[in-house]
Write an enzyme that holds these catalytic residues in place. Structure first.
Site: not given
Length: 478
Positions: A221, A223, A250, A253-254, A282-283, A331, A381, A408
């Site tokens: 990730d 991110h 990923d 995002d964030r 997943n993002h 991922h 999660r 992840h």
């Protein structure tokens, strides 16, 4: 229960609070767990552990802990608050709404809770509206775009992009991004269109080797942490004819430079289709992008159509990469069914299912996590599941693999080798979200297919906070 046990438990909670204050989330969880083992009737132990689990993105565990705290003390406002945040994070807005209402009812003067409640109500209404107007198979967002006839902004003073990507353009674009500048929307659309077509044509599981004289680097990730991505390239070399990269989902995002990361990776993919590989995370999905900042960032820096075409390109991305028939890189992780094979991944028609949904092979590939106990367990999660070392061993043996490589999850040292060496997690966003004191890592793979782990530290970045472009304030307290 002896008072000495309660005192010992309270002392452990205090140590947990100290670790939490130092952003050592896993250590905090350990201390709170030890406190609970000594004395399990104190709601604050569970509520505090819920808060640390939220920091670790273990939202399912956080919901369970907050619920236990409320079982012990139904008036414990903090537990409602934390359960609401955890439910929001996994998009369970209706459950979150009930808990935000419970907080406001108990603390009518809590302004922050009122704002969160209003935001949550807006989100629920928006999602219900979107569901009501949803069409079965929306037309391509590229259909109404006449990219060729778009003009380049007159103020643009950078390298021009014609019909082919060039290294000169990428170098110039990176320098612009470092200075907080953008590239013309025409070029953004050109890059996304070219890469969407490239990745759409790739198999669901890309299969690559590493030739003599070459190396492949696997990153986890990133991110939206653009300056940390550049640090990887500075330390390890930029993509080149002899050095390829695989980014394991990923990208966005964030972090608040998600468009910059996506455009740089896409530009390299266009320049060297066989030198950059991109797995979906997943993002790279609409649900997450609407909440965790990418949609808002696209709108703020470019426009809504840019988000729509990015979304379309994300749904075209492969879901896994097989390196030298030895390492499966995906991922999230493994599956609910032991009979799932590499052939099942090869046969998965990802183009018929643009978003992963709540169940099935695609969801599991993007969302699952390893656990230390054998067998399978509920997801920490609240989405997907967890798989034990025996599950990993069987999968690797049946499919002739040495190990799976996944991302992840934050790892404090940047990576972790688990499940007797068969499950490797790599995470490439150091000092994640500016709050977690983790390192980043990447893995170099040479022709002998040996894994060389490299760890790196976060670098300074301009003062723009993570989640700066999130569409609502609900997650800002996490």
């Amino acid at each position: 229960m002896a008072s000495s046990d309660i005192e010992a438990a309270t002392a452990l909670k205090v140590q947990g609070n100290k670790a939490f204050a130092q952003h050592e989330w896993p250590t905090a969880v350990d201390f709170y767990t030890q406190a609970i083992e000594k004395y399990d009737r104190e709601p604050s132990f569970f509520s505090n552990r819920a808060q640390a689990q939220i920091k670790l993105e273990a939202y399912g565990f956080a919901i369970a802990d907050a619920s236990k705290a409320l079982e012990l003390d139904p008036a414990y406002t903090k537990a409602y608050w934390r359960r609401a945040l955890a439910n929001t994070a996994i998009l369970n807005y209706k459950d979150a709404l009930k808990d935000f209402k419970a907080v406001v009812k108990r603390e009518p003067g809590n302004r922050d809770a009122k704002v969160k409640l209003a935001d949550c109500e807006k989100l629920v209404r928006r999602l219900e509206f979107e569901k009501a107007i949803e069409v079965g198979d929306p037309p391509s967002a590229f259909e109404d775009l006449d990219i060729d006839s778009m003009a380049v902004d007159t103020g643009y003073d950078g390298v021009r992009l014609e019909n082919e990507m060039t290294q000169e353009f990428i170098d110039d674009m990176i320098e612009r991004f470092k200075k907080g500048k953008r590239i013309p929307r025409k070029y953004v659309f050109q890059i996304i269109k070219a890469v969407k077509d490239l990745v759409y044509a790739e198999p669901t599981m890309v299969e690559v080797g590493v030739e003599q004289g070459k190396k492949l680097t696997v990153c986890g990730d990133t991110h939206g942490q653009f300056f940390d991505l550049l640090e990887i390239f500075r330390l390890n070399g930029y993509p080149s004819d002899t050095h390829s990269y695989l980014f394991n989902g990923d990208f966005v995002d964030r972090g608040s430079w998600s468009t910059e990361i996506a455009l740089v990776l896409y530009a390299y993919k266009w320049l060297r289709p066989n030198g950059i590989f991109l797995n979906r995370g997943n993002h790279e999905t609409d649900d997450m992008n609407k909440v965790y900042g990418f949609e808002g960032e696209c709108k703020a820096k470019y426009n809504e159509t840019v988000f729509k075409v990015f979304s379309e390109s994300f749904s075209a991305l492969p879901l896994a990469t097989l390196i030298g028939n030895k390492y499966l890189v995906l991922h999230g992780g493994l599956f609910s069914d032991d009979n799932t094979s590499l052939d099942d991944i090869r046969k998965l028609d990802r183009h018929n299912q643009r978003q992963p949904g709540q169940q099935g092979l695609m969801m599991e590939m993007l969302w699952t996590d390893p656990q230390t106990e054998p067998g399978r367990g509920p997801s920490k999660r609240g989405v997907g599941l967890q798989f034990g070392p025996d599950v990993t061993k069987r999968f690797c043996e049946r499919n002739g693999l040495e190990a799976i490589i996944r991302s992840h999850e934050v790892r404090m040292e940047g990576y972790e080798v688990e499940h007797d060496g068969r499950c490797i997690t790599v995470f490439s966003a150091p000092k994640y979200c500016d709050t977690t004191e983790n390192k980043g890592a990447f893995i170099n793979v040479g022709p002998e297919l040996k894994l060389d782990f490299q760890v790196f530290e976060a670098v300074p970045h301009p003062d723009i906070k993570p989640m700066a472009y999130a569409q609502n304030s609900i997650l800002s307290m996490m």
